[in-house]
Design a protein around this motif. Sequence first.
Motif, PDB file in Angstrom:
ATOM      1  N   THR A   1       0.842  -1.200   0.000  1.00 24.37           N
ATOM      2  CA  THR A   1       0.000   0.000   0.000  1.00 24.37           C
ATOM      3  C   THR A   1       0.876   1.249   0.000  1.00 24.37           C
ATOM      4  OG1 THR A   1      -0.054   0.177   2.396  1.00 24.37           O
ATOM      5  CG2 THR A   1      -1.762  -1.192   1.370  1.00 24.37           C
ATOM      6  N   HIS A   2       0.261   2.362  -0.399  1.00 26.71           N
ATOM      7  CA  HIS A   2       0.938   3.650  -0.427  1.00 26.71           C
ATOM      8  C   HIS A   2       1.529   3.964   0.947  1.00 26.71           C
ATOM      9  CE1 HIS A   2       1.213   8.068  -1.194  1.00 26.71           C
ATOM     10  NE2 HIS A   2       1.298   7.698  -2.466  1.00 26.71           N
ATOM     11  N   ALA A   3       0.719   3.782   2.003  1.00 27.23           N
ATOM     12  CA  ALA A   3       1.177   4.093   3.368  1.00 27.23           C
ATOM     13  C   ALA A   3       2.343   3.191   3.776  1.00 27.23           C
ATOM     14  CB  ALA A   3       0.019   3.935   4.349  1.00 27.23           C
ATOM     15  N   GLU A   4       2.238   1.919   3.434  1.00 28.90           N
ATOM     16  CA  GLU A   4       3.294   0.966   3.780  1.00 28.90           C
ATOM     17  C   GLU A   4       4.600   1.326   3.066  1.00 28.90           C
ATOM     18  OE1 GLU A   4       3.056  -1.256   5.999  1.00 28.90           O
ATOM     19  OE2 GLU A   4       4.755  -2.598   5.646  1.00 28.90           O
ATOM     20  N   ARG A   5       4.490   1.729   1.807  1.00 30.55           N
ATOM     21  CA  ARG A   5       5.697   2.098   1.071  1.00 30.55           C
ATOM     22  C   ARG A   5       6.366   3.311   1.711  1.00 30.55           C
ATOM     23  NH1 ARG A   5       2.392   1.953  -3.593  1.00 30.55           N
ATOM     24  NH2 ARG A   5       3.040   4.048  -4.189  1.00 30.55           N
ATOM     25  N   TYR A   6       5.578   4.300   2.117  1.00 29.25           N
ATOM     26  CA  TYR A   6       6.173   5.497   2.730  1.00 29.25           C
ATOM     27  C   TYR A   6       6.741   5.203   4.115  1.00 29.25           C
ATOM     28  CZ  TYR A   6       5.550   8.865  -0.919  1.00 29.25           C
ATOM     29  OH  TYR A   6       5.694   9.560  -2.104  1.00 29.25           O
ATOM     30  N   ASP A   7       6.126   4.270   4.842  1.00 35.45           N
ATOM     31  CA  ASP A   7       6.663   3.890   6.152  1.00 35.45           C
ATOM     32  C   ASP A   7       8.038   3.237   5.983  1.00 35.45           C
ATOM     33  OD1 ASP A   7       6.017   3.673   9.055  1.00 35.45           O
ATOM     34  OD2 ASP A   7       6.359   1.545   8.655  1.00 35.45           O
ATOM     35  N   ARG A   8       8.139   2.350   5.017  1.00 28.48           N
ATOM     36  CA  ARG A   8       9.431   1.715   4.740  1.00 28.48           C
ATOM     37  C   ARG A   8      10.449   2.750   4.274  1.00 28.48           C
ATOM     38  NH1 ARG A   8      11.707  -3.668   2.456  1.00 28.48           N
ATOM     39  NH2 ARG A   8      13.408  -2.935   1.122  1.00 28.48           N
ATOM     40  N   ALA A   9      10.003   3.688   3.436  1.00 32.24           N
ATOM     41  CA  ALA A   9      10.914   4.713   2.909  1.00 32.24           C
ATOM     42  C   ALA A   9      11.528   5.531   4.045  1.00 32.24           C
ATOM     43  CB  ALA A   9      10.186   5.628   1.929  1.00 32.24           C
ATOM     44  N   ALA A  10      10.712   5.896   5.036  1.00 34.63           N
ATOM     45  CA  ALA A  10      11.226   6.713   6.141  1.00 34.63           C
ATOM     46  C   ALA A  10      12.301   5.948   6.910  1.00 34.63           C
ATOM     47  CB  ALA A  10      10.081   7.125   7.064  1.00 34.63           C
ATOM     48  N   GLU A  11      12.038   4.673   7.188  1.00 32.07           N
ATOM     49  CA  GLU A  11      13.052   3.896   7.917  1.00 32.07           C
ATOM     50  C   GLU A  11      14.282   3.657   7.040  1.00 32.07           C
ATOM     51  OE1 GLU A  11      11.648   0.329   9.930  1.00 32.07           O
ATOM     52  OE2 GLU A  11      13.721  -0.307  10.257  1.00 32.07           O
ATOM     53  N   PHE A  12      14.055   3.516   5.736  1.00 29.10           N
ATOM     54  CA  PHE A  12      15.174   3.333   4.794  1.00 29.10           C
ATOM     55  C   PHE A  12      16.125   4.531   4.869  1.00 29.10           C
ATOM     56  CE2 PHE A  12      16.060   0.673   0.889  1.00 29.10           C
ATOM     57  CZ  PHE A  12      17.211   1.332   0.482  1.00 29.10           C
ATOM     58  N   ILE A  13      15.550   5.739   4.915  1.00 27.51           N
ATOM     59  CA  ILE A  13      16.386   6.941   4.992  1.00 27.51           C
ATOM     60  C   ILE A  13      17.119   6.990   6.328  1.00 27.51           C
ATOM     61  CG2 ILE A  13      16.409   9.475   4.929  1.00 27.51           C
ATOM     62  CD1 ILE A  13      15.613   8.078   2.317  1.00 27.51           C
TER      63      ILE A  13
ATOM     64  N   GLY B   1       7.497  12.846  -5.023  1.00 27.43           N
ATOM     65  CA  GLY B   1       6.078  12.533  -4.823  1.00 27.43           C
ATOM     66  C   GLY B   1       5.339  13.746  -4.290  1.00 27.43           C
ATOM     67  N   SER B   2       4.167  14.037  -4.810  1.00 28.18           N
ATOM     68  CA  SER B   2       3.436  15.236  -4.386  1.00 28.18           C
ATOM     69  C   SER B   2       2.100  14.906  -3.734  1.00 28.18           C
ATOM     70  CB  SER B   2       3.232  16.179  -5.574  1.00 28.18           C
ATOM     71  OG  SER B   2       4.492  16.560  -6.097  1.00 28.18           O
ATOM     72  N   SER B   3       1.888  13.653  -3.361  1.00 22.77           N
ATOM     73  CA  SER B   3       0.718  13.311  -2.542  1.00 22.77           C
ATOM     74  C   SER B   3       0.913  13.894  -1.146  1.00 22.77           C
ATOM     75  CB  SER B   3       0.601  11.781  -2.446  1.00 22.77           C
ATOM     76  OG  SER B   3       1.732  11.265  -1.750  1.00 22.77           O
ATOM     77  N   GLU B   4      -0.098  13.750  -0.288  1.00 24.34           N
ATOM     78  CA  GLU B   4       0.050  14.219   1.097  1.00 24.34           C
ATOM     79  C   GLU B   4       1.232  13.510   1.771  1.00 24.34           C
ATOM     80  OE1 GLU B   4      -1.735  16.773   2.680  1.00 24.34           O
ATOM     81  OE2 GLU B   4      -2.228  17.049   0.571  1.00 24.34           O
TER      82      GLU B   4
END
Lengths: 448, 448
Positions: free
Chosen positions: A146-158, A220-223
Amino acid sequence: MSRPEQRSLHFNLFIHDTGHHEASWRLPESEPLAHIDVAYHQRLARIAEDAKFDSLFLADSPALWGDPGRRPSGRLEPTVLLTALAVSTSRIGLIATASTSYNEPYNLARRFASLDHVSGGRAGWNIVTTAGDAAARNFGLEGQPTHAERYDRAAEFIEVSTKLWDSWEDDAVVADKDRGVHAEADRVHRFGHVGRHFRVDGPLNVPRSPQAHPLLVQAGSSEDGKDFAARYAEAVFTAQPTLEEGQAFYADVKRRAVAAGRDPEGVKILPGIVPVIGDTEAEARELDAELDRLIQPEYAKLQLATLLGLDPDRFALDEELPSDLPEEDEIEGSKSRYTLIVQLARRERLTVRQLIGRLGGGRGHRTFTGTPVQVADTIQHWFEHGAADGFNIMPAVLPSGLEVFVQRVVPILQERGLFRTEYTGRTLREHYGLPRPANRFASTLVGA
Amino acid sequence: MSRPEQRSLHFNLFIHDTGHHEASWRLPESEPLAHIDVAYHQRLARIAEDAKFDSLFLADSPALWGDPGRRPSGRLEPTVLLTALAVSTSRIGLIATASTSYNEPYNLARRFASLDHVSGGRAGWNIVTTAGDAAARNFGLEGQPTHAERYDRAAEFIEVSTKLWDSWEDDAVVADKDRGVHAEADRVHRFGHVGRHFRVDGPLNVPRSPQAHPLLVQAGSSEDGKDFAARYAEAVFTAQPTLEEGQAFYADVKRRAVAAGRDPEGVKILPGIVPVIGDTEAEARELDAELDRLIQPEYAKLQLATLLGLDPDRFALDEELPSDLPEEDEIEGSKSRYTLIVQLARRERLTVRQLIGRLGGGRGHRTFTGTPVQVADTIQHWFEHGAADGFNIMPAVLPSGLEVFVQRVVPILQERGLFRTEYTGRTLREHYGLPRPANRFASTLVGA
């Protein structure tokens, strides 16, 4: 003029095969295998460097994107290609897209640190979470997270990546031949990260690189995307179809950065533009129309359906988009691109065929069409009215569209004092006026 | 001479920082930051290319290996560094080590295909399964998977990678501007691999590269390793301390290749050698001893313990290895290296200090010490008596050890007709006399 002292434009060249227009490869001037030709990319990099661009950039997805029948597809992996360009240039920044959903932080952080060493501090990372099921299905999954799951992983990735880049202190390597000590072991840190997505002990196996961290870029320009940008990004690529939308986006991201405790100057906003330049405005418009005539509408309809994540049978070429399309929050793909395309079609009441023509040039990015002075004026207007810190230059046809831009538009902006005439910095961060990150693990305030 | 017509030697340069001797970085001539310096590696690559070497090679592990205090550690990621070397050379092959345990096939196959494009067909992949817990703990695991599990994943990894490289047929890209067809879609294959370790739909997002597949190299010499080599490898790097052991290994791998249905000529065996060259034999021996005196034995003891996967407190510097060490089949790390070191120590009744001296130069690889003629004679003897198709050249000190080898030993071998004086091929496969792989998905016998 309301321009503050010393503020100056930034330009990034977005390289995309023979150009951003879907049909550019069919022009007589275009090299059919340009997309996999290093010499071609070296030529583009040198043109942009001669014009003192801040950086160049490559998009990416770990899947074959679009229909290989319709236009060049399959290309060189960005960290590999940018390394080849690093060796054949000396100043221009080099920004590679890479996915946080389909890489491991240790491998990717290491490649960016290596590119930063090879280029002498010119590496940048466009962080993407990668929408679409095609990529997921190359990595053991049935479909995209999901979109939310991808962004959660991205934050920890950074978080993990920045720990890896900080795992060597700046003064760790002493290379003391007499003592037989190469690095001071207490300045190389095994940090032992354990999180929801990753467990990474460290340290990185690359000593600290010239920029410490590559420049962090986001598009990305979503919320979720804007919040992510506000927390992490130092440059933002964005598609803004009108000045007003550009201004709103610019203010929004800067405000979010302040709310996240950051200096708003530390986030550079770079809308993408497709410059279409003629000696007269009419000539510029004719250039634009000529390309659209080369598009194959049936192929393009499939591409549009993929882009929107919808069934192609729901579209008819000479009708408007169906009225019952899902809302942005029901979409798990690229939310902001979805909304942008749907809004463009609705606002201008475009048929699918007309929409394809508009997207062929810039896929939602703004086309600046006109004479060199008109294009320079528009750039200046956006820059001075709160819509841009610089621009992501997306020529419809390469290299010719870039050549015209650097020969005819850039000198006007240089004369107006809006763009550099020489590089003043060595690193990509210096070009954008961004600081070199401090090291979270540094144990001493005074060096050894 | 029993040498068959036209058989000729192959040379690979194994680049390792300032040299394969642990203490080489402490010599006055050595550049302290050579290991992260592209220009240094470019210089080595040019020396090897001027001498007509088949290839050069970089080892790798996705973890910080060894003690950063003791010697240079942390280096540039191999596919990045080799891309930089691809751009500054034109003929020499470029072999990168990469792990099947800590990569995803889609990402890695793509980088090798990209390097093969950038280099014009000069990419090679040294396939490793990566022993040790340190790497595992950078990738979400508590410790390394078992030896058998790593090899099982490696086999499927190769299967998926070759499918990815075959997913574009040679004639898929037609770039027909008139028809508006860039690639024939039915020659680009989504193969849908589903296996024990991987699910990968394909196709790769890189068109077929000049060599079709990179040259596949392997260096494990355990039973699993030799079986793997027999099935997949086209070149094998190996550590063979004596001629007799070299002959036995050579015959064993060729026999296993035949049993696996392959042409034994399709697997080139390249023992690693550390050439130590002096004007006289005594001078060569003195060079060797000088380096050993620079080793720091206490650091080296820790390194040895890591290499063997054992507790360092069990070793005393001036005693032999403990008598109750585990058997090879109880080891989950690098089995063949473990056995080689333990056998070397036992056979020659070395103390730990003496063993460290022997490993400092070649970590179990054979040292060829002597005058240029003596070294050339030994090379010829191994080559003509069934122990080698060529050699992996591992100078104790770089660049000087390489320079002496190419200036003084290579000309002797060229005069004897054993080594090329000019490149006859363009690709790495051509240098080694190996075929370009056929495409498993090719649908037509006659091209379009």
